[in-house]
Design a protein around this motif. Structure first.
Motif, PDB file in Angstrom:
ATOM      1  N   ALA A   1       3.028 -38.347   1.740  1.00  0.00           N
ATOM      2  CA  ALA A   1       2.445 -38.878   2.694  1.00  0.00           C
ATOM      3  C   ALA A   1       3.518 -39.758   3.274  1.00  0.00           C
ATOM      4  O   ALA A   1       3.999 -40.628   2.817  1.00  0.00           O
ATOM      5  N   GLN A   2       3.151 -39.970   4.575  1.00  0.00           N
ATOM      6  CA  GLN A   2       3.787 -40.838   5.720  1.00  0.00           C
ATOM      7  C   GLN A   2       3.677 -42.265   5.335  1.00  0.00           C
ATOM      8  O   GLN A   2       4.455 -43.131   5.466  1.00  0.00           O
ATOM      9  N   GLN A   3       2.369 -42.759   4.857  1.00  0.00           N
ATOM     10  CA  GLN A   3       1.830 -43.974   4.540  1.00  0.00           C
ATOM     11  C   GLN A   3       2.032 -44.092   3.128  1.00  0.00           C
ATOM     12  O   GLN A   3       1.275 -43.644   2.373  1.00  0.00           O
ATOM     13  N   GLN A   4       2.785 -45.080   2.454  1.00  0.00           N
ATOM     14  CA  GLN A   4       2.811 -45.161   1.138  1.00  0.00           C
ATOM     15  C   GLN A   4       2.252 -46.547   0.450  1.00  0.00           C
ATOM     16  O   GLN A   4       2.077 -46.701  -0.596  1.00  0.00           O
ATOM     17  N   ASP A   5       1.365 -47.319   1.610  1.00  0.00           N
ATOM     18  CA  ASP A   5       1.062 -48.794   1.226  1.00  0.00           C
ATOM     19  C   ASP A   5      -0.501 -48.370   1.003  1.00  0.00           C
ATOM     20  O   ASP A   5      -1.065 -48.113   1.941  1.00  0.00           O
ATOM     21  N   PRO A   6      -1.289 -48.282  -0.131  1.00  0.00           N
ATOM     22  CA  PRO A   6      -2.472 -47.995  -0.369  1.00  0.00           C
ATOM     23  C   PRO A   6      -3.696 -48.836   0.513  1.00  0.00           C
ATOM     24  O   PRO A   6      -4.457 -48.544   0.937  1.00  0.00           O
ATOM     25  N   MET A   7      -2.984 -50.151   0.782  1.00  0.00           N
ATOM     26  CA  MET A   7      -3.707 -51.178   1.548  1.00  0.00           C
ATOM     27  C   MET A   7      -3.953 -50.521   3.111  1.00  0.00           C
ATOM     28  O   MET A   7      -4.892 -50.851   3.780  1.00  0.00           O
TER      29      MET A   7
ATOM     30  N   PRO B   1      -8.838 -46.548  -0.259  1.00  0.00           N
ATOM     31  CA  PRO B   1      -7.906 -46.154  -1.032  1.00  0.00           C
ATOM     32  C   PRO B   1      -8.687 -45.596  -2.370  1.00  0.00           C
ATOM     33  O   PRO B   1      -7.797 -44.988  -3.207  1.00  0.00           O
ATOM     34  N   GLU B   2      -9.866 -45.963  -2.547  1.00  0.00           N
ATOM     35  CA  GLU B   2     -10.445 -45.199  -3.697  1.00  0.00           C
ATOM     36  C   GLU B   2     -10.586 -43.801  -3.689  1.00  0.00           C
ATOM     37  O   GLU B   2     -10.879 -43.043  -4.723  1.00  0.00           O
ATOM     38  N   ASN B   3     -10.337 -43.369  -2.449  1.00  0.00           N
ATOM     39  CA  ASN B   3     -10.388 -41.817  -2.403  1.00  0.00           C
ATOM     40  C   ASN B   3      -8.969 -41.236  -2.691  1.00  0.00           C
ATOM     41  O   ASN B   3      -8.906 -39.849  -2.634  1.00  0.00           O
TER      42      ASN B   3
ATOM     43  N   LEU C   1      -5.054 -49.955  -7.131  1.00  0.00           N
ATOM     44  CA  LEU C   1      -6.532 -49.897  -6.290  1.00  0.00           C
ATOM     45  C   LEU C   1      -7.171 -51.488  -6.240  1.00  0.00           C
ATOM     46  O   LEU C   1      -7.420 -51.966  -5.334  1.00  0.00           O
ATOM     47  N   ALA C   2      -7.213 -52.077  -7.445  1.00  0.00           N
ATOM     48  CA  ALA C   2      -7.718 -53.607  -7.659  1.00  0.00           C
ATOM     49  C   ALA C   2      -6.812 -54.371  -6.315  1.00  0.00           C
ATOM     50  O   ALA C   2      -7.477 -55.195  -5.843  1.00  0.00           O
ATOM     51  N   ASN C   3      -5.652 -54.199  -6.335  1.00  0.00           N
ATOM     52  CA  ASN C   3      -4.779 -55.043  -5.860  1.00  0.00           C
ATOM     53  C   ASN C   3      -4.907 -55.010  -4.197  1.00  0.00           C
ATOM     54  O   ASN C   3      -5.076 -55.855  -3.352  1.00  0.00           O
ATOM     55  N   ALA C   4      -5.013 -53.570  -3.626  1.00  0.00           N
ATOM     56  CA  ALA C   4      -5.564 -53.176  -2.543  1.00  0.00           C
ATOM     57  C   ALA C   4      -6.824 -53.631  -2.068  1.00  0.00           C
ATOM     58  O   ALA C   4      -6.874 -54.105  -0.992  1.00  0.00           O
TER      59      ALA C   4
END
Length: 96
Positions: free
Chosen positions: A61-67, A72-74, A83-86
């Protein structure tokens, strides 16, 4: 690492924004491409037990930051701690 997945399944499904289709898209979290394909197959088997995964093409994926993802839960296989951090970072931004 986050991977973009293009799924192809045997039977038609209804995917939001795509309608009825045999091809749909998503994201998985894995340490390499092979594990990303395994995570994708595991998702299909659990979410659609009567359907069959024909192909799962994965690319980094081009974007590696879940935030940076709206949901992001998907991201399948995303560790709970990531996930909790995001989610913490999202809620701190929403409260401003």
């Amino acid at each position: 690492m986050i991977y973009f997945v293009s799924y192809s399944v045997r039977d038609l499904i209804h995917a939001q924004a795509l309608g009825f289709t045999k091809n749909f898209y998503g994201y998985v979290w894995a340490t390499n491409e092979e594990l990303a394909k395994q995570e994708a197959a595991k998702y299909i088997k659990k979410a659609m037990p009567t359907n069959e995964l024909l192909n799962a093409s994965v690319t980094v994926a081009q974007q590696q930051d879940p935030m940076r993802y709206a949901f992001p839960e998907n991201i399948k296989g995303l560790p709970a701690s990531v996930l909790a951090n995001a989610e913490r970072r999202w809620s701190s931004l929403r409260s401003r």
